[in-house]
Scaffold this motif. Structure first.
Motif, PDB file in Angstrom:
ATOM      1  N   ASP A   8     -21.121   0.076  16.341  1.00 30.56           N
ATOM      2  CA  ASP A   8     -20.365  -0.424  17.495  1.00 30.56           C
ATOM      3  C   ASP A   8     -19.636   0.755  18.122  1.00 30.56           C
ATOM      4  OD1 ASP A   8     -18.830  -1.662  19.372  1.00 30.56           O
ATOM      5  OD2 ASP A   8     -17.771  -2.992  17.995  1.00 30.56           O
TER       6      ASP A   8
ATOM      7  N   GLY B   6     -18.969   0.956  21.433  1.00 31.72           N
ATOM      8  CA  GLY B   6     -18.414   0.579  22.724  1.00 31.72           C
ATOM      9  C   GLY B   6     -16.964   1.014  22.844  1.00 31.72           C
TER      10      GLY B   6
ATOM     11  N   LEU C 255     -15.695   0.680  29.923  1.00 34.87           N
ATOM     12  CA  LEU C 255     -15.969  -0.666  30.407  1.00 34.87           C
ATOM     13  C   LEU C 255     -15.430  -0.889  31.822  1.00 34.87           C
ATOM     14  CD1 LEU C 255     -15.139  -2.702  27.166  1.00 34.87           C
ATOM     15  CD2 LEU C 255     -17.327  -1.748  27.894  1.00 34.87           C
TER      16      LEU C 255
ATOM     17  N   LYS D 204     -10.905  -4.060  17.871  1.00 33.17           N
ATOM     18  CA  LYS D 204     -12.287  -3.697  17.547  1.00 33.17           C
ATOM     19  C   LYS D 204     -12.470  -3.458  16.049  1.00 33.17           C
ATOM     20  CE  LYS D 204     -15.429   0.216  18.450  1.00 33.17           C
ATOM     21  NZ  LYS D 204     -15.591   1.466  19.223  1.00 33.17           N
TER      22      LYS D 204
ATOM     23  N   PRO E  40     -13.062 -10.471  26.006  1.00 33.08           N
ATOM     24  CA  PRO E  40     -14.379 -10.238  26.602  1.00 33.08           C
ATOM     25  C   PRO E  40     -14.733 -11.215  27.715  1.00 33.08           C
ATOM     26  CG  PRO E  40     -14.500 -10.236  24.211  1.00 33.08           C
ATOM     27  CD  PRO E  40     -13.154 -10.764  24.577  1.00 33.08           C
TER      28      PRO E  40
ATOM     29  N   MET F 139     -17.340  -7.110  26.864  1.00 35.52           N
ATOM     30  CA  MET F 139     -17.888  -6.594  25.596  1.00 35.52           C
ATOM     31  C   MET F 139     -17.127  -7.183  24.417  1.00 35.52           C
ATOM     32  SD  MET F 139     -18.298  -2.687  24.167  1.00 35.52           S
ATOM     33  CE  MET F 139     -19.719  -2.326  25.203  1.00 35.52           C
ATOM     34  N   ARG F 140     -17.884  -7.788  23.504  1.00 30.48           N
ATOM     35  CA  ARG F 140     -17.307  -8.389  22.301  1.00 30.48           C
ATOM     36  C   ARG F 140     -17.324  -7.384  21.157  1.00 30.48           C
ATOM     37  NH1 ARG F 140     -20.705 -13.271  19.926  1.00 30.48           N
ATOM     38  NH2 ARG F 140     -21.757 -11.553  18.863  1.00 30.48           N
ATOM     39  N   HIS F 141     -16.385  -7.538  20.212  1.00 30.16           N
ATOM     40  CA  HIS F 141     -16.323  -6.640  19.055  1.00 30.16           C
ATOM     41  C   HIS F 141     -16.200  -7.429  17.755  1.00 30.16           C
ATOM     42  CE1 HIS F 141     -16.201  -2.837  21.161  1.00 30.16           C
ATOM     43  NE2 HIS F 141     -15.188  -3.224  21.906  1.00 30.16           N
TER      44      HIS F 141
END
Length: 538
Positions: free
Chosen positions: A394, A396, A401, A427, A508, A533-535
């Protein structure tokens, strides 16, 4: 179709008359050759290994004299020959094999000492494509596998750390090795070639951008055998994969007891989190307990960052892991040693800080020489019954973003910074995750709950406990930003956060009830940003 065995029993002891030495890592090879010659062993060797042994004045025959064929193609072809592989694979007690050896003039090879081209080192050093390919060994793995298959008669050594055990065995057993000894070395040899091929296949997948190759293996080298795993009844070992990413696997232990399984797991999580905070922007500290952060903060000084992180949940911090994004100085170390801590991990440590930490001899102190790059590529893996789940790391980053304000009220500049800070932390919190933050400091963290509203409530309760412990008039959640690592499925979690005092929210988005959640934020004049964006972290 399976190949049938002739059921010829393996001898227990085999005398070593001949040895083939072909190594890339020359560590200890001359000393080993001297010990073998003293036992009356005839030596065969290749290329640079032959030169090193001959230069030492020891009798050694070039493998070209064994094959009757010179090394060609820049050394790519030198041992791929029946005289070599026949000598390694022949079953000495098989009449047909013995007849073939006599007919073709093949001499048996009783010992193979081989290590491989430094593919892993070249890869880790960032070698270009042609150079990396050139360091893929072919003859070495072939000889290792042949020798290991025929371990009934052949002793195979692939690691210089085993030279001493080999020499000792030959001295104790009058130039012979036992079947049990050969079995163990054969097992290690196959593990070595498996790890080598794993490194090569994974490099190809990475170089060619193949996300899900048809065959995926994970390889590693045992760094240390652990006292136990997560619990005392579980066995465990710590393996390193050769990745030079700064972290617990590459860190140097300056002092303290051996790291436990749980220490390593928690320290890895702590250092990956702290890697989100650039040391050029501000000192940062993260305190981890049971793989979750219990406090994270930035500040003008490292000491202040530690104290602010500690203030978030000083109770949970007891016996925790402390990760720092800058050199650990003496002043910060003085504060840290006031609390029982399991591990400190930092890029660098000053001499003054080392002297302070030395007063706590059981406190583990790790130095990494750098921070992990949160944007770097790589994979993570998790075992399941009968399988392996593999995914890309991960990587991101909130900075990359396109943040979208979805409420009527725009966040203030201060709220926006707090939202970004909280999202970086979220995150690295087990899902479901809720993180309150204010002025570059976590105010409350809710982790790993089955419902998001429970995480929001727990985080708020933690903030209230911290306020009481610190003697603050109100918890830091008042006027804070709150981050959710995944969308709010209902408005209840958001309303709980608003009730705790949050004035800005980052999440997100993507829920079927986004409109309901946005309406609730608007009703309470709360600013909300969607990241897209998901974490999740399970």
């Amino acid at each position: 179709m399976a190949v049938a065995s002739k059921k010829i029993p393996a001898p227990d002891r085999v005398r070593i008359h001949t040895a083939l030495l072909s190594v890339s890592d020359k560590t200890g090879i001359v000393e080993l050759a001297q010990a073998l010659v003293s036992q009356g062993v005839t030596l065969f060797s290749t290329g640079g290994t032959h030169k090193a042994i001959a230069t030492a004045g020891l009798p050694v025959t070039d493998v070209s004299d064994v094959t009757g064929f010179p090394e060609i193609m820049d050394g790519r072809v030198k041992t791929l020959h029946p005289n070599v592989h026949g000598g390694l694979l022949a079953i000495r007690d098989d009449a047909e094999h013995k007849a073939a050896m006599e007919e073709h003039g093949i001499q048996g090879i009783d010992l193979a000492v081989i290590n491989l081209y430094p593919f892993e080192e070249v890869r880790a050093a960032g070698g270009d494509y042609p150079t990396t390919v050139e360091n893929i060994d072919i003859g070495g793995p072939a000889m290792i596998r042949a020798s290991a298959k025929n371990h009934a008669y052949v002793t195979v050594v692939t690691d210089p750390s085993d030279y001493g055990a080999l020499v000792e065995a030959l001295k104790e057993q009058n130039g012979e090795t036992t079947y049990a000894f050969r079995q163990k070395l054969a097992a290690k040899a196959y593990a070595r070639t498996a790890a080598y091929d794993t490194a090569i296949s994974n490099w190809f997948a990475e170089a060619l951008d193949i996300a899900t190759p048809q065959y995926r293996t994970i390889g590693g080298v045992l760094k240390e055998e652990m006292r136990y795993g997560e619990n005392p009844h579980q066995s465990a070992g710590f393996y390193v994969t050769g990745d030079d990413r700064p972290g617990v696997a590459t860190a140097k232990l300056l002092q303290g007891k051996q790291l436990s399984y749980n220490n390593i797991n928690d320290t890895d999580g702590a250092f990956e989190l702290i890697g989100e905070f650039s040391p050029e922007k501000a000192p940062a500290c993260a305190i981890i307990k049971h793989a979750n952060p219990c406090g994270v903060a930035t500040a003008p000084s490292l000491k202040e960052a530690y104290l602010r992180a500690l203030a978030c949940d000083s109770t949970s911090a007891f016996g925790g892991i402390i990760a720092l994004n800058q050199l650990l100085d003496g002043e910060t170390a003085e504060e840290i040693v006031k609390l029982f801590t399991e591990v400190i991990i930092a890029p660098e440590v000053s001499d003054e800080a080392r002297a302070v930490i030395a007063r706590k001899p059981n406190l583990r102190l790790l130095v990494t020489g750098g921070l992990p790059d949160p944007r770097s590529r790589g994979i993570t893996a998790k075992t399941v019954a009968g399988g392996l789940l593999v995914q890309s790391r991960d990587n991101g980053m909130i900075e990359d973003l396109d943040l979208r304000v979805v409420t009527k009220r725009q966040p203030t500049a201060v709220e926006l910074e707090d939202m970004k800070f909280a999202y970086r932390v979220a995150k690295h919190v087990k899902s479901n995750a809720i993180v309150y933050a204010k002025d570059g400091q976590t105010a409350g963290i809710g982790a790993g709950q089955m419902s998001r509203i429970d995480s929001a409530r727990i985080a708020a309760l933690k903030a209230e406990d911290a306020a009481k412990a610190m003697g603050w008039a109100e918890p830091l959640t008042k006027g804070s930003a709150v981050a959710s690592e995944a969308f709010f499925p209902f408005a209840d979690g958001l309303l709980s956060a608003i009730g705790a005092g949050a004035t800005a929210v980052i999440q997100p988005g993507g829920s079927m009830r986004d409109a309901e959640v946005i309406a609730a934020a608007d009703e309470h004049d709360v600013a909300m940003v969607f990241t897209g964006m998901r974490h999740f972290r399970h």
